[in-house]
Motif scaffolding. Structure first.
Motif, PDB file in Angstrom:
ATOM      1  N   ASN A  65       0.410  -1.109  -0.224  1.00  0.00           N
ATOM      2  CA  ASN A  65       0.125   0.079   0.050  1.00  0.00           C
ATOM      3  C   ASN A  65       1.230   1.679   0.269  1.00  0.00           C
ATOM      4  N   PHE A  66       0.184   2.173  -0.806  1.00  0.00           N
ATOM      5  CA  PHE A  66       1.448   3.041  -1.137  1.00  0.00           C
ATOM      6  C   PHE A  66       0.762   3.925   0.287  1.00  0.00           C
ATOM      7  N   ALA A  67       0.522   4.022   0.761  1.00  0.00           N
ATOM      8  CA  ALA A  67       0.172   5.376   2.135  1.00  0.00           C
ATOM      9  C   ALA A  67       1.427   4.456   3.320  1.00  0.00           C
ATOM     10  N   GLU A  89     -10.712   5.238   4.034  1.00  0.00           N
ATOM     11  CA  GLU A  89     -11.842   4.978   3.087  1.00  0.00           C
ATOM     12  C   GLU A  89     -11.755   5.117   1.764  1.00  0.00           C
ATOM     13  N   LYS A  90     -11.886   4.429   0.724  1.00  0.00           N
ATOM     14  CA  LYS A  90     -11.931   4.406  -0.229  1.00  0.00           C
ATOM     15  C   LYS A  90     -13.090   5.123  -0.860  1.00  0.00           C
ATOM     16  N   GLU A  91     -13.407   6.084  -1.716  1.00  0.00           N
ATOM     17  CA  GLU A  91     -14.329   6.111  -2.820  1.00  0.00           C
ATOM     18  C   GLU A  91     -13.695   6.326  -4.373  1.00  0.00           C
ATOM     19  N   ILE A  94     -10.004   2.088  -7.969  1.00  0.00           N
ATOM     20  CA  ILE A  94      -8.630   1.115  -8.094  1.00  0.00           C
ATOM     21  C   ILE A  94      -8.350   1.552  -9.259  1.00  0.00           C
ATOM     22  N   ALA A  95      -6.657   1.552  -9.700  1.00  0.00           N
ATOM     23  CA  ALA A  95      -6.606   1.077 -10.785  1.00  0.00           C
ATOM     24  C   ALA A  95      -7.097   1.856 -12.323  1.00  0.00           C
ATOM     25  N   ALA A  96      -7.406   3.279 -11.835  1.00  0.00           N
ATOM     26  CA  ALA A  96      -8.658   3.434 -12.943  1.00  0.00           C
ATOM     27  C   ALA A  96      -8.138   5.010 -13.548  1.00  0.00           C
ATOM     28  N   GLY A  97      -6.497   5.696 -13.089  1.00  0.00           N
ATOM     29  CA  GLY A  97      -5.603   5.679 -13.865  1.00  0.00           C
ATOM     30  C   GLY A  97      -6.374   7.749 -13.068  1.00  0.00           C
ATOM     31  N   LEU A  98      -6.681   8.107 -11.991  1.00  0.00           N
ATOM     32  CA  LEU A  98      -7.655   8.957 -10.486  1.00  0.00           C
ATOM     33  C   LEU A  98      -6.090   9.408  -9.643  1.00  0.00           C
ATOM     34  N   GLY A 100      -5.690   7.263  -7.288  1.00  0.00           N
ATOM     35  CA  GLY A 100      -5.720   7.031  -6.127  1.00  0.00           C
ATOM     36  C   GLY A 100      -5.252   6.334  -4.834  1.00  0.00           C
ATOM     37  N   GLY A 101      -3.972   5.778  -5.756  1.00  0.00           N
ATOM     38  CA  GLY A 101      -3.209   5.021  -4.771  1.00  0.00           C
ATOM     39  C   GLY A 101      -2.140   6.136  -4.204  1.00  0.00           C
ATOM     40  N   SER A 102      -1.797   7.700  -5.490  1.00  0.00           N
ATOM     41  CA  SER A 102      -0.755   8.175  -4.700  1.00  0.00           C
ATOM     42  C   SER A 102      -0.945   9.060  -3.880  1.00  0.00           C
ATOM     43  N   SER A 103      -2.231   9.510  -4.858  1.00  0.00           N
ATOM     44  CA  SER A 103      -3.022  11.060  -3.643  1.00  0.00           C
ATOM     45  C   SER A 103      -3.170  10.485  -1.600  1.00  0.00           C
ATOM     46  N   ASP A 104      -3.618   9.056  -1.633  1.00  0.00           N
ATOM     47  CA  ASP A 104      -3.667   7.620  -0.411  1.00  0.00           C
ATOM     48  C   ASP A 104      -2.353   8.385   0.288  1.00  0.00           C
ATOM     49  N   ALA A 105      -1.141   8.269  -0.915  1.00  0.00           N
ATOM     50  CA  ALA A 105       0.559   8.317  -0.156  1.00  0.00           C
ATOM     51  C   ALA A 105       0.594   9.783   0.344  1.00  0.00           C
ATOM     52  N   SER A 134       5.439   8.444  -9.177  1.00  0.00           N
ATOM     53  CA  SER A 134       5.557   9.289 -10.030  1.00  0.00           C
ATOM     54  C   SER A 134       4.315  10.198 -10.316  1.00  0.00           C
ATOM     55  N   ASP A 135       2.935   9.653  -9.632  1.00  0.00           N
ATOM     56  CA  ASP A 135       2.272  11.082  -9.438  1.00  0.00           C
ATOM     57  C   ASP A 135       2.116  11.652  -8.242  1.00  0.00           C
ATOM     58  N   VAL A 136       2.773  10.691  -7.123  1.00  0.00           N
ATOM     59  CA  VAL A 136       2.527  11.414  -5.693  1.00  0.00           C
ATOM     60  C   VAL A 136       2.842  13.351  -5.394  1.00  0.00           C
TER      61      VAL A 136
HETATM   62  N1  LIG Z   1      -3.202   2.650  -1.456  1.00  0.00           N
HETATM   63  C1  LIG Z   1      -3.617   3.010  -2.473  1.00  0.00           C
HETATM   64  N2  LIG Z   1      -5.334   2.358  -3.320  1.00  0.00           N
HETATM   65  C2  LIG Z   1      -5.405   2.028  -4.018  1.00  0.00           C
HETATM   66  N3  LIG Z   1      -4.434   1.343  -5.178  1.00  0.00           N
HETATM   67  C3  LIG Z   1      -3.105   0.685  -4.188  1.00  0.00           C
HETATM   68  C4  LIG Z   1      -2.986   1.868  -3.380  1.00  0.00           C
HETATM   69  N4  LIG Z   1      -1.529   1.650  -2.762  1.00  0.00           N
HETATM   70  C5  LIG Z   1      -1.005   0.486  -2.836  1.00  0.00           C
HETATM   71  N5  LIG Z   1      -2.511   0.740  -4.222  1.00  0.00           N
HETATM   72  C6  LIG Z   1      -2.021  -0.522  -5.321  1.00  0.00           C
HETATM   73  O1  LIG Z   1      -1.740   0.027  -6.564  1.00  0.00           O
HETATM   74  C7  LIG Z   1      -2.034  -0.312  -7.948  1.00  0.00           C
HETATM   75  C8  LIG Z   1      -2.129   1.263  -9.106  1.00  0.00           C
HETATM   76  O2  LIG Z   1      -3.726   1.907  -8.275  1.00  0.00           O
HETATM   77  P1  LIG Z   1      -3.864   3.068  -8.263  1.00  0.00           P
HETATM   78  O3  LIG Z   1      -6.219   3.413  -7.730  1.00  0.00           O
HETATM   79  O4  LIG Z   1      -3.927   4.160  -7.660  1.00  0.00           O
HETATM   80  O5  LIG Z   1      -4.115   3.594  -9.534  1.00  0.00           O
HETATM   81  P2  LIG Z   1      -3.676   4.680 -10.572  1.00  0.00           P
HETATM   82  O6  LIG Z   1      -5.356   5.534 -10.458  1.00  0.00           O
HETATM   83  O7  LIG Z   1      -4.386   3.759 -12.583  1.00  0.00           O
HETATM   84  O8  LIG Z   1      -3.064   5.292 -10.959  1.00  0.00           O
HETATM   85  P3  LIG Z   1      -1.533   6.666 -11.462  1.00  0.00           P
HETATM   86  O9  LIG Z   1      -3.573   7.140 -12.275  1.00  0.00           O
HETATM   87  O10 LIG Z   1      -1.018   6.692 -10.597  1.00  0.00           O
HETATM   88  O11 LIG Z   1      -1.744   5.577 -12.376  1.00  0.00           O
HETATM   89  C9  LIG Z   1      -3.641  -0.831  -7.368  1.00  0.00           C
HETATM   90  O12 LIG Z   1      -3.491  -2.090  -8.229  1.00  0.00           O
HETATM   91  C10 LIG Z   1      -2.985  -1.644  -6.119  1.00  0.00           C
HETATM   92  O13 LIG Z   1      -2.344  -2.635  -5.731  1.00  0.00           O
END
Ligand SMILES: Nc1ncnc2c1ncn2[C@@H]1O[C@H](COP(=O)(O)OP(=O)(O)OP(=O)(O)O)[C@@H](O)[C@H]1O
Ligand SMILES: C[C@](O)(CO)[C@H](O)COP(=O)(O)OP(=O)(O)OC[C@H]1O[C@@H](n2ccc(N)nc2=O)[C@H](O)[C@@H]1O
Length: 288
Positions: A65-67, A89-91, A94-98, A100-105, A134-136
């Motif tokens: 987890n990036f956080a 609390e995930k809104e 995931i893996a969407a191009g938004l 999400g994980g980078s913003s949590d970090a 790179s997005d963090v």
């Molecule tokens: N806090 C987190 N939230 C969501 N995914 C996470 C988190 N930490 C690590 N991950 C991992 O990161 C992968 C990519 O998820 P994320 O939602 O960040 O992708 P993304 O929106 O495409 O990111 P980016 O736009 O930065 O490429 C997930 O498949 C998951 O395994």
């Protein structure tokens, strides 16, 4: 205990200039924050452990987890003895191009800077964030920025014209590495970053709509044709302009009237389960 907000980003432009020797691509992109956000609770622990709790079963709850990585980085760099329980609390999908994980970090870096009284500047937090992804760095600041390098060099710019954003995520997750890996550099369709900067500078909504562009679309579209159809649907239901964000698969439409937002959202029912109507945040707003 502290709550921090971790908002999603969209790319207004994403250009890929060349492939670097370290395997990353040199990019030039304009990113902006939208008001779809994860909520993160940070609670101090005296035992030094980092624990992750999340509402989403698909988000890793360990070192992946990036956080978690953000907390660990601060502990090791600054000799912090405390630990933390991080509840996410995930809104953001995931893996969407938004991002999400980078913003949590990024939110974890900002929050722990306060909770652990580290007194680090945002610039320093952004530098540390780049070690995670790179997005963090962008997410540390939020707002709107021109990002260069591999995405970690951030130059703040004005907020874009205010409007609605309809986000639609098809039922697939996309690997960023796979999309960059599929890019043929000599065939890249380059967006006009300069024209987008000018449109933003002039608060020109039409100019912004005309200059949306993402060099990664062609790769994702080729691998996942359903993203192309989704883009066409959003346009057909009345968005002023439509683009894929990041490496996808989320596609967003810009709209300047609320009435058309509901028309698009209703129109997408049945085609796409994950649809969000949000607004551009645009300006840096780090008050959580
Ligand atoms: N806090 C987190 N939230 C969501 N995914 C996470 C988190 N930490 C690590 N991950 C991992 O990161 C992968 C990519 O998820 P994320 O939602 O960040 O992708 P993304 O929106 O495409 O990111 P980016 O736009 O930065 O490429 C997930 O498949 C998951 O395994
Ligand atoms: C597509 C974007 O989200 C647009 O904002 C970013 O460019 C990607 O940012 P990210 O998800 O934070 O990406 P990272 O975790 O740093 O990198 C994931 C993988 O994507 C590829 N990658 C990423 C960024 C970049 N400038 N060039 C790349 O080639 C690399 O293969 C890397 O191993």
């Amino acid at each position: 205990m502290l709550y921090v907000k971790a908002p999603a980003k969209i790319n207004l432009t994403l250009d890929v200039l060349h492939k670097r020797n370290d395997g990353f691509h040199e990019v030039e992109m304009i990113m902006t924050t939208v008001d779809l956000a994860d909520r993160i609770k940070l609670e101090n622990r005296e035992d030094g452990e980092i624990l992750i709790a999340t509402t989403d079963q698909f988000v890793p709850n360990d070192q992946r987890n990036f956080a978690y990585q953000a907390a660990q980085l601060l502990q090791t760099k600054y000799g912090v003895k405390q630990g933390v329980t991080i509840t996410i609390e995930k809104e953001i999908p995931i893996a969407a191009g938004l991002a999400g994980g980078s913003s949590d970090a990024a939110a974890t870096l900002r929050g722990l800077n306060t909770l652990w009284k580290l007194n680090l500047s945002l610039d320093r937090l952004a530098e540390l964030g780049a070690q995670i992804g790179s997005d963090v760095s962008f997410c540390v600041y939020g707002g709107t920025a021109l990002a260069t390098g591999r995405g970690e060099k951030i130059q703040e710019i004005a907020a874009p014209p205010s409007c609605w954003v309809v986000l639609a995520k098809p039922k697939i997750g996309v690997s960023t590495a796979e999309i960059y890996g599929g890019l043929q550099i000599d065939q890249v369709k380059h967006p006009n970053t300069q024209a987008m900067l000018e449109a933003i500078d002039n608060d020109d909504y039409e100019g912004m709509c005309q200059n949306l562009g993402n060099a990664l679309e062609q790769v994702t579209f080729h691998l996942y044709p359903e993203v192309v159809s989704l883009k066409e649907q959003i346009k057909r239901f009345g968005a002023d302009a439509v683009l894929m964000s990041g490496s996808g698969p989320t596609v967003y439409g810009l709209v300047d009237t609320e009435l058309r937002v509901s028309r698009i959202v209703n129109g997408l029912r049945g085609f796409c389960d994950e649809v969000y109507a949000v607004r551009l945040v645009g300006e840096r707003n780090l008050l959580d």
